[in-house]
Structure formats: C-alpha cells, structure tokens
Design a protein around this motif. Structure first.
Motif, PDB file in Angstrom:
ATOM      1  N   LEU A  47       0.832  -1.206   0.000  1.00  0.00           N
ATOM      2  CA  LEU A  47       0.000   0.000   0.000  1.00  0.00           C
ATOM      3  C   LEU A  47       0.870   1.262   0.000  1.00  0.00           C
ATOM      4  O   LEU A  47       0.590   2.231  -0.716  1.00  0.00           O
ATOM      5  CB  LEU A  47      -0.916  -0.011   1.220  1.00  0.00           C
ATOM      6  N   ASP A  76      -1.644  -9.798   0.245  1.00  0.00           N
ATOM      7  CA  ASP A  76      -0.968  -8.535  -0.056  1.00  0.00           C
ATOM      8  C   ASP A  76       0.451  -8.813  -0.512  1.00  0.00           C
ATOM      9  O   ASP A  76       0.866  -9.957  -0.665  1.00  0.00           O
ATOM     10  CB  ASP A  76      -0.994  -7.634   1.180  1.00  0.00           C
ATOM     11  N   SER A 104      -7.458   5.149   6.014  1.00  0.00           N
ATOM     12  CA  SER A 104      -8.079   3.842   6.202  1.00  0.00           C
ATOM     13  C   SER A 104      -7.289   3.030   7.230  1.00  0.00           C
ATOM     14  O   SER A 104      -6.094   3.266   7.438  1.00  0.00           O
ATOM     15  CB  SER A 104      -8.135   3.085   4.874  1.00  0.00           C
ATOM     16  N   ALA A 106      -6.188   0.034   6.934  1.00  0.00           N
ATOM     17  CA  ALA A 106      -5.095  -0.659   6.253  1.00  0.00           C
ATOM     18  C   ALA A 106      -3.911   0.283   6.015  1.00  0.00           C
ATOM     19  O   ALA A 106      -2.752  -0.114   6.154  1.00  0.00           O
ATOM     20  CB  ALA A 106      -5.584  -1.233   4.929  1.00  0.00           C
ATOM     21  N   LYS A 109      -2.125   0.848   9.332  1.00  0.00           N
ATOM     22  CA  LYS A 109      -1.332  -0.319   9.727  1.00  0.00           C
ATOM     23  C   LYS A 109      -0.069  -0.428   8.877  1.00  0.00           C
ATOM     24  O   LYS A 109       1.018  -0.700   9.395  1.00  0.00           O
ATOM     25  CB  LYS A 109      -2.147  -1.602   9.600  1.00  0.00           C
ATOM     26  N   ALA A 110      -0.194  -0.223   7.564  1.00  0.00           N
ATOM     27  CA  ALA A 110       0.967  -0.290   6.680  1.00  0.00           C
ATOM     28  C   ALA A 110       2.008   0.751   7.081  1.00  0.00           C
ATOM     29  O   ALA A 110       3.206   0.463   7.134  1.00  0.00           O
ATOM     30  CB  ALA A 110       0.533  -0.094   5.228  1.00  0.00           C
TER      31      ALA A 110
END
Length: 125
Positions: A47, A76, A104, A106, A109-110
C-alpha cells in the motif's frame, strides 16, 4: 606545550569553527571523519509502495522502489528495497498522510509496520 598546539588561541565559544577551517575539516586542516549513510534492506508494504510510486516528487525515492523485488505475502505484497537509511526516512515522511487519523485502517497499519521496521533498523545500524 599548550602554546605549540595553539590552545591559547582558541575562541571561548567552541561551537563555531575558526574562519580558516573548511567544512569537513577541523582547525588543524585534518579531514574530519564522516559517517556514511548505511544501506538498509527493508520491506515496504504494498500500500505504501503504490502511494510512493505516484506521490514521490523526486527520483531519489522512486528509483530504489522500482529496483526492489516484489514479495507476495498472503493476499498482499511487500517490496524489498535496498536504499540508504535517509531514503527510507524520506519515504516514510512522504507516506505520513496514510498514517494520519482520517486514513483507512489498512493505510494506518501499513504506515505503522514500515515505521516500526525503520525504527528497529535505525537503532541497530
């Protein structure tokens, strides 16, 4: 003995170099030891890699990313990037909006995973 070393001629404020010293040299003209920026291998979450491919304004971040190897991880992927530590820090700064409050889950977290990897590498390097 102090007169031979020129210690009596030193300014009171030692935070400034004397005018005759060039950058990277001390007052005696001796080349100062410069610590190079170490090369570090880190996995950049997919991401963040996608964001950097479009958002990075300069090639200093995009070139190592393009030369990296894609690694599949479940649903992923990550991109294994070999670059100087300063390049990884610049990439993390460019992805700061993905780790912000309105991003978001995600993306947050990334960003957090990459920041943790970079922090671990920075303390050991």
């Amino acid at each position: 003995m102090l007169d031979d070393a020129g210690a009596r001629e030193m300014p009171d404020d030692l935070s400034e170099l004397p005018d005759d010293a060039a950058p990277g040299e001390d007052a005696d003209g001796v080349q100062a030891l410069v610590v190079p920026d170490p090369l570090v291998v880190l996995d950049v979450p997919g991401l963040l890699a996608e964001h950097l491919r479009t958002a990075a304004p300069d090639t200093a971040v995009r070139d190592p990313l393009a030369a990296g190897h894609t690694i599949r991880r479940g649903q992923d992927y990550s991109v294994r990037v070999t670059a100087a530590l300063s390049v990884h820090r610049a990439a993390l700064d460019l992805c700061r909006e993905l780790g912000a409050e309105g991003a978001s889950p995600a993306g947050r977290k990334a960003y957090r995973v990459y920041a943790d990897r970079l922090a671990t590498t920075s303390t050991t390097a």
